[in-house]
Design a protein around this motif. Structure first.
Motif, PDB file in Angstrom:
ATOM      1  N   LYS A 158       0.838  -1.207   0.000  1.00 38.03           N
ATOM      2  CA  LYS A 158       0.000   0.000   0.000  1.00 38.03           C
ATOM      3  C   LYS A 158       0.872   1.257   0.000  1.00 38.03           C
TER       4      LYS A 158
ATOM      5  N   ALA B 184      -6.781   4.547  -0.215  1.00 40.15           N
ATOM      6  CA  ALA B 184      -7.907   4.772   0.692  1.00 40.15           C
ATOM      7  C   ALA B 184      -7.701   4.032   2.013  1.00 40.15           C
ATOM      8  N   SER B 185      -7.144   2.824   1.937  1.00 37.73           N
ATOM      9  CA  SER B 185      -6.878   2.048   3.145  1.00 37.73           C
ATOM     10  C   SER B 185      -5.849   2.741   4.028  1.00 37.73           C
TER      11      SER B 185
ATOM     12  N   GLU C 183      -5.282   5.986   4.087  1.00 37.62           N
ATOM     13  CA  GLU C 183      -5.930   7.187   4.637  1.00 37.62           C
ATOM     14  C   GLU C 183      -6.820   6.824   5.826  1.00 37.62           C
ATOM     15  N   GLU C 184      -7.516   5.701   5.706  1.00 39.15           N
ATOM     16  CA  GLU C 184      -8.367   5.264   6.821  1.00 39.15           C
ATOM     17  C   GLU C 184      -7.521   4.858   8.023  1.00 39.15           C
ATOM     18  N   GLN C 185      -6.415   4.178   7.761  1.00 44.22           N
ATOM     19  CA  GLN C 185      -5.536   3.737   8.839  1.00 44.22           C
ATOM     20  C   GLN C 185      -4.920   4.926   9.582  1.00 44.22           C
TER      21      GLN C 185
ATOM     22  N   GLY D 190      -6.068   8.115   9.408  1.00 45.42           N
ATOM     23  CA  GLY D 190      -7.045   9.127   9.784  1.00 45.42           C
ATOM     24  C   GLY D 190      -6.770  10.477   9.166  1.00 45.42           C
TER      25      GLY D 190
ATOM     26  N   LEU E 235      -6.253  12.615   5.153  1.00 43.18           N
ATOM     27  CA  LEU E 235      -6.262  12.597   3.692  1.00 43.18           C
ATOM     28  C   LEU E 235      -4.835  12.745   3.183  1.00 43.18           C
TER      29      LEU E 235
END
Length: 293
Positions: free
Chosen positions: A5, A37-38, A40-42, A44, A46
């Motif tokens: 990633k 996206a993964s 960014e989610e991890q 928190g 952008l």
């Protein structure tokens, strides 16, 4: 953090494009988007602002890219040092080349080097002389070969190959009689091209002002310049290495423009502060052994 990633993120950052990153990594665009996206989610945060087709990194993206490249550099160094314990040259080698070296010099040399060291994987990045020089200065390349001597601090240049520039035109193209050089219909390379700078130096040495030339068009790349000349739009100045086959096929003819100093050199570039991994050191030695000065 998943290295796959992180690699996808770094490639999007460099290319400013999810689709181009997918092409480089041989992954689909949805897969690249999912990896980013993964992350960014991890985290928190952008990592990119998506502005239509434009992809711009955020401040968080800038930080992650800087640290991510350091992580991959450490991994490459570990791989290279482990290969030394096996008494072999291995690892990834990132090489840059401006138009002529990338298309007419480096491919054959890379093939011969990889036949000798099959555990080395080479990535060739291209651009005009200024773009490739900038990549060396930023530490994004292990080494590069370009068509003009750079004036950038921290870069060590070394002459490697000689070249000659040639003015060419379609065999069907006929210049008006007694037409001065400044009025010839020139097909010019882009600013930043080593070919263009060498041509302008030859003009100045011959007593001509490059700014007074009649430029009918400007193109990016040697192949484009030759194709425009073949089509009969004007006269292009290109590397003799590049146009030799087209001249022999009769697609182009050499035009005597009366300029004597049409010789130039290609330079090997290294960053003085970049550590040379075994693969880079071996390729550097190989290039020196095959230099044509």
């Amino acid at each position: 953090m998943d290295f796959r990633k992180l690699e996808a993120f770094c490639k999007v950052y460099e290319l400013r494009s999810f689709s181009k990153a997918g092409q480089e990594l041989h992954l689909s665009q949805p897969t690249i988007s999912a990896h980013v996206a993964s992350l960014e989610e991890q985290l928190g945060l952008l990592l990119f602002d998506r502005l239509g087709r434009n992809v711009l990194p955020t401040n968080a993206g800038d930080v992650l890219y800087r640290e991510g490249k350091e992580i991959f550099s450490i991994l490459r160094r570990a791989e290279a040092e482990l290969s030394m314990l096996r008494d072999e040259v291995a690892g990834e080698l990132i090489v840059g080349g401006s138009t002529i070296p990338a298309n007419y010099i480096l491919p054959e040399l890379m093939a011969r080097f990889m036949a000798k060291h099959p555990a080395v994987r080479i990535e060739l990045r291209t651009g005009d002389t200024d773009e490739v020089t900038e990549m060396v200065a930023e530490g994004r390349l292990d080494l590069a070969v370009v068509g003009d001597l750079p004036e950038v601090r921290g870069i060590i240049p070394e002459p490697l190959f000689s070249d000659r520039l040639t003015a060419v035109a379609s065999p069907r193209y006929v210049l008006p009689p007694d037409c001065p050089l400044s009025e010839w219909p020139w097909v010019m390379r882009e600013q930043g091209s080593g070919t263009r700078r060498a041509f302008e130096r030859a003009l100045a040495a011959g007593g001509h002002n490059p700014r007074t030339l009649r430029s009918v068009c400007m193109v990016y790349g040697t192949e484009a310049a030759m194709r425009v000349a073949v089509a009969g739009a004007g006269i292009a100045v290109v590397s003799a290495r590049a146009c030799d086959a087209a001249v022999r096929r009769g697609e182009l003819r050499v035009v005597d423009c009366g300029l004597l100093e049409m010789e130039r050199k290609f330079y090997l570039l290294r960053h003085e502060g970049r550590r040379a991994f075994p693969a880079a050191g071996a390729f550097l030695t190989f290039l020196r052994e095959n230099a044509e000065i």
